[in-house]
Each structure stands twice: as structure tokens, then as C-alpha cells.
Design an enzyme around this catalytic site. Structure first.
Site, short mmCIF file in Angstrom:
data_model
loop_
_atom_site.label_atom_id
_atom_site.label_comp_id
_atom_site.label_asym_id
_atom_site.label_seq_id
_atom_site.Cartn_x
_atom_site.Cartn_y
_atom_site.Cartn_z
N CYS A 1 0.87 -1.17 0.00
CA CYS A 1 0.00 0.00 0.00
C CYS A 1 0.91 1.22 0.00
CB CYS A 1 -0.92 0.01 1.22
SG CYS A 1 -1.97 1.48 1.30
N GLU B 1 -3.81 1.33 -6.09
CA GLU B 1 -2.85 0.33 -6.51
C GLU B 1 -2.71 0.44 -8.03
OE1 GLU B 1 -0.02 -1.19 -6.15
OE2 GLU B 1 -0.84 -1.81 -4.20
#
Length: 223
Positions: free
Chosen positions: A2, A105
Site C-alpha cells: 500500500c 494500486e
């Protein structure tokens, strides 16, 4: 992993959500492009119960002479967190919850282009990441810092990236924080299938300077 996320919930709403006492130095919201080393909202246990405070996103091990003395530790792998020297004490004693509207992402296009996606809760609720934290001190310098715990991706995210944050459901917040006894290790698993959803967003977010609600909006057909 992340590496970027968004926060949109107002401070008072976050404090109510977690039944936490808010600090006076919380980061500005909304922030549609939270990047490493920025201060983030984090819920931790302290004297008197839960606290909602600001922590540097980028865990600073106690042996660093300066905050930038080694690798930037924004994520901690669930599979090895209990053994890694940087994280093992925090994993046992200093866990936190990090709220977000969702996280970004990137996948790769056929030509190698980075294609950003925004991942959010399927029911529209805030996502709450598992985190670990600690305070680093040198002289009169004091920094509370944190890292987001990551695990293998759920089927909803695996087509984009093989890692994702550990997402803690509301009924497990007390376990992760250590209020309800042992059991935090059992929470470090991928989100259940269907818990999150992902959509493509503008490549504007590829810049860490980009801001604005349009960063999390789905791309129009043909873009």
C-alpha cells in the site's frame, strides 16, 4: 503493498466512529492523495482509552540516528512482522488502526504504462487498515510513526497487485488494539471476497502532488 490512500471522513466523524479522543494536531482532511512520510490519522490505545492522533507514515526503528537513516518502512508484511527486528515489539505491544476512504494500486498496461486503480469497501464504509506504531526520540526530536500491515491480496484485488493492506472489520477493532485479549494474529489475512471493489482512475494520481476528489472518480468509458 500500500503506497497511497485517500482520507475523506471529517475528524469529528472519525472520533465518533472509533469512540476515540481526538488530538489537536490531526492532519487536514480531505486528502485524496496520502503519500509516504505524510502525517496520517491513527487510532491507538493510551491512557484513558482510544486516541485518534497524527503519526508519520513511515515507521522509524529505534536504532535509526535520523528518521531517514535507513529504508522507508511504510508497510509491514503480515507473514514476517512478528520476527522482523523493526516490527516485532510493535506487533506485540503497539498496534493501531488507520482509517481510509480507500487505497490506490497500480497494474501495468500492455506497453508497461502504470494504470492506477482505487480500491474501496464494497458497502461504501471507511476501510480500516491494521497498523503498527512506535515513538522515535533523539534529543528534543520526537516522532510517532506507523506502518500499514499488508497480506496477500483477495480475489477482488489480485488482478491488480498481489499484496493489499490488512483490513480490520469493526467487530475486530478491539482485538487489534489489544483491548479484548489475544487474537490479533488471526486477523492478518486477506479481506473476504466481495468485501472490496476496485475501479480504474485517472493517471493524474501517478503524481504525488495531485489532489482533489476527481482522483478517486471512476474513469469514463473510453478514457
Amino acid at each position: 503493498m500500500c503506497g497511497r490512500f485517500a482520507v475523506t471522513l471529517p475528524d469529528d466523524a472519525m472520533a465518533r466512529l472509533f469512540a476515540a479522543r481526538p488530538a489537536n494536531d490531526l492532519p487536514p482532511v480531505p486528502n485524496y492523495n496520502v503519500c509516504p512520510t505524510m502525517p496520517v490519522h491513527a487510532v491507538s490505545l493510551g491512557e484513558g482509552g482510544r486516541h485518534l492522533g497524527a503519526m508519520r507514515w513511515g515507521f522509524v526503528p529505534h536504532w535509526y540516528d535520523t528518521p531517514d537513516d535507513g529504508p522507508l518502512l511504510i508497510n509491514a508484511r503480515a507473514e514476517t512482522i512478528a520476527e522482523k527486528p523493526a516490527f516485532r515489539s510493535a506487533c506485540r505491544n503497539r498496534r493501531c488502526l488507520i482509517p481510509a476512504a480507500g487505497f490506490y494500486e497500480w497494474s501495468r498496461g500492455a506497453d508497461g504504462t502504470k494504470l492506477p486503480w482505487f480500491v474501496r469497501a464494497a458497502d461504501g464504509a471507511p476501510l480500516v487498515f491494521a497498523g503498527v506504531w512506535q515513538v522515535w526520540e533523539r534529543g528534543d526530536q520526537r516522532i510517532a510513526s506507523c506502518a500499514i500491515v499488508t497480506t496477500e491480496s483477495s480475489p477482488d484485488v489480485a488482478h491488480i497487485h498481489h499484496r493489499m493492506p490488512v483490513i480490520v472489520a469493526p467487530e475486530h477493532w478491539g482485538f487489534w488494539l489489544g483491548e479484548e485479549g489475544r487474537g490479533a494474529a488471526r486477523l492478518m489475512h486477506p479481506a473476504p471476497e466481495g468485501a472490496v471493489t476496485a475501479h480504474r482512475v485517472s493517471r493524474a494520481v501517478n503524481s504525488n502532488r495531485a489532489q482533489g476528489p476527481e482522483l478517486i472518480e471512476p474513469l469514463e468509458d473510453g478514457e
